[in-house]
Design an enzyme around this catalytic site. Structure first.
Site, short mmCIF file in Angstrom:
data_model
loop_
_atom_site.label_atom_id
_atom_site.label_comp_id
_atom_site.label_asym_id
_atom_site.label_seq_id
_atom_site.Cartn_x
_atom_site.Cartn_y
_atom_site.Cartn_z
N VAL A 11 10.81 63.44 -37.63
CA VAL A 11 11.28 63.01 -36.23
C VAL A 11 12.78 62.28 -36.16
CG1 VAL A 11 11.08 60.87 -34.45
CG2 VAL A 11 9.32 62.36 -35.36
N LYS A 152 6.80 68.52 -30.80
CA LYS A 152 5.51 69.16 -31.88
C LYS A 152 6.26 69.82 -32.97
CE LYS A 152 4.36 72.09 -28.58
NZ LYS A 152 5.12 71.66 -27.56
N TYR A 252 -7.77 75.30 -27.33
CA TYR A 252 -7.94 76.41 -28.41
C TYR A 252 -9.02 75.84 -29.13
CZ TYR A 252 -4.58 79.54 -26.34
OH TYR A 252 -3.99 80.42 -25.48
N GLY A 254 -11.16 75.69 -32.85
CA GLY A 254 -10.63 76.08 -34.15
C GLY A 254 -11.31 75.35 -35.06
N CYS A 261 -0.14 63.39 -36.63
CA CYS A 261 0.02 62.46 -35.49
C CYS A 261 -1.54 62.24 -34.87
CB CYS A 261 0.65 63.10 -34.44
SG CYS A 261 2.63 63.05 -35.05
N LYS A 264 -4.14 60.33 -37.12
CA LYS A 264 -3.61 58.82 -37.50
C LYS A 264 -3.59 58.09 -35.75
CE LYS A 264 1.22 58.59 -37.79
NZ LYS A 264 1.49 57.88 -36.50
N LYS A 322 -0.75 73.73 -38.92
CA LYS A 322 -0.58 74.49 -37.80
C LYS A 322 0.79 75.38 -38.37
CE LYS A 322 2.43 73.09 -34.36
NZ LYS A 322 2.99 72.30 -33.52
N1 LIG Z 1 6.01 64.30 -36.98
C1 LIG Z 1 5.71 64.31 -35.53
O1 LIG Z 1 5.59 65.35 -35.27
C2 LIG Z 1 5.86 63.05 -35.03
C3 LIG Z 1 5.97 63.12 -33.59
C4 LIG Z 1 6.24 62.19 -32.83
C5 LIG Z 1 6.17 60.92 -33.37
N2 LIG Z 1 6.21 60.83 -34.71
C6 LIG Z 1 6.08 59.20 -35.15
O2 LIG Z 1 7.33 58.95 -35.56
C7 LIG Z 1 7.41 58.40 -37.02
C8 LIG Z 1 7.92 59.12 -37.83
O3 LIG Z 1 7.16 60.37 -38.39
P1 LIG Z 1 7.63 61.45 -39.30
O4 LIG Z 1 6.80 62.55 -39.29
O5 LIG Z 1 9.29 61.70 -39.00
O6 LIG Z 1 7.51 60.80 -40.69
P2 LIG Z 1 8.17 60.96 -42.06
O7 LIG Z 1 7.21 60.54 -43.19
O8 LIG Z 1 8.42 62.53 -42.01
O9 LIG Z 1 9.29 60.31 -42.18
C9 LIG Z 1 9.71 59.03 -42.06
C10 LIG Z 1 10.88 58.48 -43.21
O10 LIG Z 1 10.99 57.18 -42.93
C11 LIG Z 1 12.05 56.89 -44.16
N3 LIG Z 1 11.76 55.37 -44.56
C12 LIG Z 1 10.45 54.54 -44.69
N4 LIG Z 1 10.69 53.38 -44.77
C13 LIG Z 1 12.24 53.28 -44.56
C14 LIG Z 1 12.95 52.12 -44.50
N5 LIG Z 1 12.44 50.95 -44.73
N6 LIG Z 1 14.35 52.57 -44.33
C15 LIG Z 1 14.69 53.64 -44.01
N7 LIG Z 1 14.03 54.65 -44.20
C16 LIG Z 1 12.52 54.42 -44.16
C17 LIG Z 1 10.98 57.77 -45.11
O11 LIG Z 1 11.38 57.75 -46.41
C18 LIG Z 1 10.68 58.82 -44.58
O12 LIG Z 1 11.91 59.97 -44.99
C19 LIG Z 1 5.90 57.99 -36.90
O13 LIG Z 1 5.47 56.77 -36.32
C20 LIG Z 1 5.03 58.98 -36.23
O14 LIG Z 1 3.82 58.76 -35.94
C21 LIG Z 1 5.99 62.00 -35.37
O1 LIG Z 2 -5.49 74.17 -28.32
C1 LIG Z 2 -5.09 73.52 -29.27
C2 LIG Z 2 -3.99 72.92 -29.94
C3 LIG Z 2 -3.79 72.42 -30.91
N1 LIG Z 2 -4.76 72.38 -31.97
C4 LIG Z 2 -4.56 71.67 -33.36
O2 LIG Z 2 -4.00 70.39 -33.19
C5 LIG Z 2 -3.32 69.92 -34.32
C6 LIG Z 2 -2.00 69.29 -33.51
O3 LIG Z 2 -1.12 70.67 -33.10
P1 LIG Z 2 0.43 70.08 -32.13
O4 LIG Z 2 -0.03 69.25 -31.20
O5 LIG Z 2 0.74 71.53 -31.75
O6 LIG Z 2 1.12 69.74 -33.34
P2 LIG Z 2 1.88 68.23 -33.88
O7 LIG Z 2 3.02 68.49 -34.22
O8 LIG Z 2 0.69 67.42 -34.34
O9 LIG Z 2 2.20 67.69 -32.35
C7 LIG Z 2 1.25 66.55 -31.49
O10 LIG Z 2 1.64 65.35 -32.25
C8 LIG Z 2 3.03 64.71 -32.24
C9 LIG Z 2 3.32 63.63 -32.99
O11 LIG Z 2 2.83 62.57 -32.15
C10 LIG Z 2 3.22 64.75 -30.65
O12 LIG Z 2 4.74 64.23 -30.58
C11 LIG Z 2 3.14 66.04 -29.96
O13 LIG Z 2 3.49 65.93 -28.47
C12 LIG Z 2 1.81 66.38 -30.14
O14 LIG Z 2 1.48 67.66 -29.52
C13 LIG Z 2 -2.95 70.99 -35.03
O15 LIG Z 2 -3.89 70.92 -36.13
C14 LIG Z 2 -3.43 72.29 -34.16
O16 LIG Z 2 -3.97 73.41 -34.72
C15 LIG Z 2 -6.02 73.01 -31.74
O17 LIG Z 2 -7.05 72.84 -32.62
N2 LIG Z 2 -6.00 73.64 -30.66
#
Ligand SMILES: NC(=O)c1ccc[n+]([C@@H]2O[C@H](COP(=O)([O-])OP(=O)(O)OC[C@H]3O[C@@H](n4cnc5c(N)ncnc54)[C@H](O)[C@@H]3O)[C@@H](O)[C@H]2O)c1
Ligand SMILES: O=c1ccn([C@@H]2O[C@H](COP(=O)(O)OP(=O)(O)O[C@H]3O[C@H](CO)[C@@H](O)[C@H](O)[C@H]3O)[C@@H](O)[C@H]2O)c(=O)[nH]1
Length: 433
Positions: A11, A152, A252, A254, A261, A264, A322
């Site tokens: 992110v 995503k 879908y 699967g 995300c 958790k 995915k």
């Molecule tokens: N991955 C996604 O698709 C996604 C999408 C939307 C929201 N989120 C949310 O965004 C947040 C981050 O997710 P992510 O997937 O990017 O996580 P990530 O684990 O890929 O990255 C988190 C980063 O934060 C760093 N970090 C930890 N503690 C720190 C500190 N005290 N100071 C500075 N850096 C520090 C870590 O070293 C790591 O590089 C989570 O809350 C997650 O739920 C994730």
């Molecule tokens: O019809 C579907 C769509 C998705 N999946 C599964 O669902 C999981 C999540 O997929 P996807 O949502 O595409 O990926 P993420 O990157 O986890 O994104 C979700 O989680 C992020 C973190 O919170 C949000 O920001 C996004 O909006 C939300 O889509 C994967 O295992 C997919 O295979 C299915 O089984 N069926």
């Protein structure tokens, strides 16, 4: 605007480069020195389509830099974006220790008005707790806001640069105005920015993920029913999704949903409900159906082999949770592989991007194959867990020649059962006759 993005994961890195690309000056900060050193060398620590080119452009233009010096980045910034991880604690609630540690550092380094924005997914009420942590260290003015991220993985840049909607929640008018200005270049119309209080913004994130996960678990549950009744869930899915009130996305069936995300955030939402004495029964069911679904392919294979898995070899195509990502957090493939190993089977695996990450977790307990066909050599069955494009139309004659027994388990319903059975395969998918 001068921005500091704290936490350079999926992110933070995407948001940092995205904001830089529209003209802001961005410093991406992380405690992970190796990660920052790699980024400084021009290496991108994650696989996300298009990310490397966008980073290169913005670094060259001088708008994007990387640092481990959190204090300096905070002092220079007008907006500080918290994007650190919020992994699940032992009881399923979100672990906020990194978020609060950053808040304390911000408090110690405030030198004039700043907007402190939480992009990490955090429980409702966290903005208030962040504000309290900052206040412990300063009398300087600041505004706290919640700005959940909806990108995503695999489509992260597109999602970030062209968001369907942006949610900003704050009780501070100045913070809302700064964030409105920051996001205006990214949205098509001003109504795409949803302004609200911080608690509603925090809840919106969990509501969106829980709704999407509910659709998936609902379809997975119906898929099991469908198979028992001799119906085809794929026909049902298309027809149900044709109702514009329902729509075709996230229906879908699967091998279960994975990723960093949905699993958790769903358990965190259950905890949030319990914290105020409300049992979220629908969300609980979403979680338990998903746990069952992740074991489904393994159970199907065990039944097919009359329980005799000991000494068998199973090829697994797809390890990432995915396609288009190297992320294996909560990946259904890992559940299947662990079950197979426990049952005494051997696993030969292939994935275009995620093998290094799996190697870091499973070591040499399985065989990693650089070529997808190599994974089939001498295997008793092929299980497909991730629908990477290259698995959609393999040379099935070759697949049949390489497998010891022509057994296919299609965990994403991407293959044609009729055609494969005609070729002599034993085929099973999810919810199909
Ligand atoms: N991955 C996604 O698709 C996604 C999408 C939307 C929201 N989120 C949310 O965004 C947040 C981050 O997710 P992510 O997937 O990017 O996580 P990530 O684990 O890929 O990255 C988190 C980063 O934060 C760093 N970090 C930890 N503690 C720190 C500190 N005290 N100071 C500075 N850096 C520090 C870590 O070293 C790591 O590089 C989570 O809350 C997650 O739920 C994730
Ligand atoms: O019809 C579907 C769509 C998705 N999946 C599964 O669902 C999981 C999540 O997929 P996807 O949502 O595409 O990926 P993420 O990157 O986890 O994104 C979700 O989680 C992020 C973190 O919170 C949000 O920001 C996004 O909006 C939300 O889509 C994967 O295992 C997919 O295979 C299915 O089984 N069926």
């Amino acid at each position: 605007m001068q921005l500091a993005v704290i936490g350079t994961g999926y992110v933070g890195l995407v948001a940092g480069v995205g904001f830089a690309d529209i003209g802001n000056d961005v410093v991406c900060v992380d405690v992970d020195e190796t990660k920052i050193a790699r980024l400084k060398r021009g290496e991108v620590p994650i696989y996300e389509p298009g990310l490397d080119a966008l980073i290169e452009t913005n670094v060259k233009a001088g708008r994007l830099t990387f640092s481990t010096d959190i204090a300096t980045a905070i002092r220079a910034a007008e907006v500080v974006i918290i994007a650190v991880g919020t992994p699940p604690a032992a009881d399923g609630s979100a672990d906020l220790s990194a978020v609060f540690s950053v808040a304390e550092t911000i408090g110690k380094n405030l030198n004039g008005f700043k907007v402190v924005v939480t992009k990490s997914t955090v429980p409702v009420g966290t903005a208030d707790r962040i504000e309290e942590r900052i206040r412990r260290h300063t009398t300087q003015p600041f505004g706290v806001a919640s700005n959940p991220e909806f990108l995503k993985e695999g489509a992260a840049i597109e999602d970030f640069m062209k968001p369907d909607r942006v949610v900003i929640g704050s009780n501070n008018a100045r913070a809302l105005e700064v964030l409105r200005n920051l996001y205006t270049p990214l949205v098509r119309k001003s109504e795409d920015i949803h302004e609200m209080d911080a608690r509603s913004a925090e809840l919106t994130k969990y509501a969106a993920n829980a709704m999407l996960a509910t659709r998936i678990s609902f379809m997975n549950d119906l898929a099991v029913l469908s198979e028992k009744l001799g119906a085809d869930i794929e026909r049902v899915r298309k027809a149900v999704g044709a109702d514009p009130r329902i729509g075709p996305k996230f229906l879908y069936p699967g091998a279960g949903f994975g990723g960093s995300c949905f699993p958790k955030d769903i358990s965190a939402l259950i905890q949030i409900g319990q914290g105020v004495g409300h049992e979220l029964e629908v969300v609980r069911a979403v979680e338990s159906v998903n746990k069952r679904q992740k074991r489904l392919l393994f159970e199907k294979l065990r039944r097919h082999l009359d329980g005799a898995l000991e000494g068998r070899t199973v090829a697994v195509w797809g390890l990432a949770f995915k396609p288009q990502t190297d992320d294996i957090r909560e990946a259904p493939a890992l559940v299947m592989i662990r079950e197979l190993l426990e049952a005494g089977a051997k696993v030969r695996a292939h994935d275009p991007e995620a093998m290094d990450n799996v190697r870091a977790v499973l070591g040499d307990r399985i065989t990693y194959c650089e070529n997808m066909y190599e994974a089939l050599e001498g295997a008793d069955a092929l299980a497909l867990l991730t629908e990477w494009q290259e698995y959609r139309q393999p040379d099935f004659e070759r697949v049949k020649r390489l497998l010891r027994t022509p057994t296919l388990l299609d965990g994403r319903n991407i293959w044609d059962p009729k055609a494969l059975r005609a070729l002599g395969f034993w085929y099973t998918g999810i919810g199909r006759p």
